[in-house]
Structure formats: structure tokens, C-alpha cells
Design an enzyme around this catalytic site. Sequence first.
Site, PDB file in Angstrom:
ATOM      1  N   LYS A 131       0.775  -1.306  -0.140  1.00 52.24           N
ATOM      2  CA  LYS A 131      -0.216   0.028  -0.068  1.00 52.24           C
ATOM      3  C   LYS A 131       0.796   1.311  -0.154  1.00 52.24           C
ATOM      4  CE  LYS A 131      -3.906   1.912   0.197  1.00 52.24           C
ATOM      5  NZ  LYS A 131      -3.658   2.950  -0.834  1.00 52.24           N
ATOM      6  N   GLN A 165       7.056   3.821   4.152  1.00 52.51           N
ATOM      7  CA  GLN A 165       5.769   3.224   4.018  1.00 52.51           C
ATOM      8  C   GLN A 165       5.555   1.972   4.866  1.00 52.51           C
ATOM      9  OE1 GLN A 165       3.826   5.454   1.804  1.00 52.51           O
ATOM     10  NE2 GLN A 165       2.042   4.941   3.251  1.00 52.51           N
ATOM     11  N   LYS A 217       5.330   1.626  -3.108  1.00 56.37           N
ATOM     12  CA  LYS A 217       5.463   3.172  -3.542  1.00 56.37           C
ATOM     13  C   LYS A 217       5.637   2.808  -4.930  1.00 56.37           C
ATOM     14  CE  LYS A 217       4.723   7.342  -1.841  1.00 56.37           C
ATOM     15  NZ  LYS A 217       3.685   7.735  -1.067  1.00 56.37           N
ATOM     16  N   GLY A 261      -2.788   8.136  -4.290  1.00 58.44           N
ATOM     17  CA  GLY A 261      -2.154   9.336  -4.906  1.00 58.44           C
ATOM     18  C   GLY A 261      -0.938   9.795  -4.152  1.00 58.44           C
ATOM     19  N   ASP A 262      -0.254  10.672  -4.572  1.00 64.17           N
ATOM     20  CA  ASP A 262       0.833  11.420  -3.969  1.00 64.17           C
ATOM     21  C   ASP A 262       1.124  12.834  -4.801  1.00 64.17           C
ATOM     22  OD1 ASP A 262       4.234  11.392  -3.496  1.00 64.17           O
ATOM     23  OD2 ASP A 262       2.998  10.598  -1.924  1.00 64.17           O
ATOM     24  N   THR A 320      -5.125  13.108   5.240  1.00 58.44           N
ATOM     25  CA  THR A 320      -3.756  13.277   5.582  1.00 58.44           C
ATOM     26  C   THR A 320      -3.428  14.769   6.336  1.00 58.44           C
ATOM     27  OG1 THR A 320      -3.094  12.462   3.795  1.00 58.44           O
ATOM     28  CG2 THR A 320      -1.190  13.326   4.866  1.00 58.44           C
ATOM     29  N   SER A 341      -7.010   5.624   3.452  1.00 61.86           N
ATOM     30  CA  SER A 341      -7.083   4.860   2.073  1.00 61.86           C
ATOM     31  C   SER A 341      -7.417   3.050   2.603  1.00 61.86           C
ATOM     32  CB  SER A 341      -5.694   4.544   1.677  1.00 61.86           C
ATOM     33  OG  SER A 341      -5.581   5.853   0.881  1.00 61.86           O
TER      34      SER A 341
END
Length: 457
Positions: A102, A123, A138, A177-178, A221, A389
Site C-alpha cells: 500500500k 511506508q 510506492k 495518490g501522492d 492526511t 485509504s
Amino acid sequence: MAIVSRNEQQLAAESYIMNVFDMVQKRNAHQPEFLQAVKELFNTIQPVFVQHPEYIKYGVLERITEPDRIISFRVSWVDDQNRVQVNRGYRVQFNDTIGPYKGGIRFHPTVNESIIKFLGFEQIFKNALTGLPIGGGKGGADFDPKGKSDREIMHFCQAYMTELSNYIGPDVDVPAGDIGVGAREIGYMFGQYKRLKSYQAGVLTGKGVGYGGSLGRTEATGYGVIYFVNEMLKEKGLSLEGSTVVVSGSGNVATYAMQKAMQLGAKVVACSDSNGYIYDPDGIKLETVKEIKEGVRGRIKEYVDKHPNAEYYEGCTGIWSIPCDIALPCATQNELDVESATLLIQNGVKAVAEGANMPCSLEAVDLFIENGILFGPGKAANAGGVAVSALEMSQNSMRLSWTFEEVDSKLQDIMKNIYRKATTCADKYGYSGNLVAGANISGFLTVAEAMMAHGVY
């Protein structure tokens, strides 16, 4: 049976960690961001190996610093001038010991293997801290969405997903997303995955609410950062009420960190984008920032056109010269160096929390801790996004949709639990008050114990 003294155990642990780091350095000599992330973890976990020498025997560090796999692929697409463009795409599946991989997808011209590996490595432990069954991964590409038309972005996203689709799935790897990847990009990628593999709501998170997304994911976030900061402040008898806040960035994380900080009584006076920053002594008007960044997709300097009392400055580092009680770096890695940290301390900052991934240099972090500044590391403070998420994944699996209030309540509980885990581990392992060490140890122990239970493979 030989009795091993604690001093001998400490020396053995120190030697083991140093030897593994030397190996990682040699193997990844040209990956500075990844090495920085590894060093930050290794600097704090020696006491764990004193109490758990079995981790040395079973090579936990050697295994946890090597990704399960790195996928690199060509992304070919056609721009609006009918020219063929080629970018490089990545997915690093780092560790799935406690659940499916994830982690977000980042579209930015600086993306390379080192950055994707550092993000994936962080992560692992961030996801473990949430208490939810998700592993670390990632992805991304060296594609720059800025200046591209919607049609070009759609073509790129479809091409990227065509390659990525063979390696992901609801129970295997669930991207989100990022930087450079928001609801628009997730929508295009989800549509392409659906064409290729059929409808599977749980394959991506950060989706639109109308097709399997979760209420509260957009805010998660940024809100989570503030919930974490609130816990840090309460511990010291402080409050967000009446505090002055400086936030770098003006994207999703920064926007909703500002929003929640304002809701809790703070005054946000500065924010930025990649070109420069604005300072508004009257307090940032969030509606204007949203209009510029989410509406017309403009630049933050346009803010002063509507608010003449505000000031705009080219360049980003100067934002940390503004006196504040709370500093929230929410832009990108290594944006806040030791010089900026010195300025913040001199100007009386009380708390710093990382909304971005590794936005403070190691030297800056050390300086904050040495000077008694409350410091929330990214793997703890910004875990709210991946936590929600994972809640989106749960809703997809159960074919349910929770209300915003339900999701926000769960988010608050998760952030409080992360804070408690970090403080408890910091105290237990001799790092009282050091949330960097506490978060590292708590996340590491969760993954290491699972690795031990699964055996060597």
C-alpha cells in the site's frame, strides 16, 4: 550455557546494525534519499536488537532493507501535438508481511528509483503504525503534470496503468495518490484498469466518492497531521487555540492541514508552492488558496492580487524565517534544512510536524530534538492519509459507504493510537520524549515480529 552481558549484547547489536548499513550503502551507493531513510531508522533501533538478539540471527535488517521487487517500465504516450513522449514508470513493492502493498503514486520530474525506494521503505513502518493490515509500497513516474492538458494527463495515466495493471490488485498491491496524482489522475487510472481487468473497486484508493471512494479521504492526511499535533501539544499543556502556524505547500495535505488548524483556533499566516511563498499577517484566506490551487490550477503568487495586505516572496526556504508557534512542512523531501531549523528555533517555534515524507533533513531533526522542540516525524504525523485509504479498502470489501463523521472519528482514533504507540515505545526503549525513535521502533517491531512468525523466505 554462556551468559552474555548486556554490554556484550549492546556491542553485538551496534556491530550488526553498522555492518548491515555498510552493506546497504555499497549496494545502493547512488541512492541518497533511500540511504537517508535507512539511516534515520538505523540510528534509533539499537535497543531493539539488545532485547531481541533473535532478529540478528534471522537477518531481519538485511531482509527489511531489500525490496521484495522493483518494477521499472517504459511509459509511451502521445501529446496534443501528436508527438510521442516517453517517460519511466516505477512500482516498488517493498514489504507485504502484514498485508498487501500500500502506497501512493507520484508524478514528478524528480522521480527516480532512489526516491521511490525511500518512499516505499518509509511506508512499511508508517502503515504498520496505523494498526491496519497493509504493507509498504510506492510508485510513480518522472512525468510532470504541470502545463499539461487534461487530455495529455489522461493519455499518460492510461499508458502508465496499462503497464502497472499486471502487478496490482485488491489483495496484492493497492496504490493511491501522492504528489502530482489527485482525484483526476486516480480516475483516469481506475478507468483504464477497469477496461483491462474488469471492475475491482479495491484496486486503487483516493477514488471519487461516486465510484467506490471514501468520504474524508481528501482531507485525511492534512487532518491527521493536526490531530497528531494536537496530541503532542496536549501532552505539554499547550493548545492549537491562538497559535500561529506556518505551512509549506498548498496542495492537498497543506490545504486540509490549514483548514483543520483554523477550525481548532489557530492562525495560519503562510503557505507556499514550488515557486515561492505568501505571508498574510491577517491570516491565510483558505477559500482563495483553494480557488487558486484546486480551481484554476494557478500559482500561489496570485493570492496577493486578491489580498493586498499579503506579501509574496520568490523561493521557498524563506518561509521558515517567519516567526510561528507551529511549523508544518507539507511540500517535499528535505525542504527544511539545519539553517531553517535554526531560524525556527530562534524565533520561538514550539512544535514541528512533518506533513510530507522526510521534509526535514536528518540534521534539522536532530537540532529540533536537542532543543526540546516537539517533533512529529512523517511516518507518524502524516499516516492519516494511508489510514483512511485502508478504511476505503475496507468499505470496498464490504460494499459499504461510511459517513464523513464515521471516517473522521476513526481517523482521530488512529492518530491518537499512533501517538500513544510512539510515546510508549520511546519510553520503553530509553528515548523518552523522542517521537522519531518511538515511531521507528513501534513500526519496526510490528513488522519484525510478523517476519519472524513467517520464517525466512
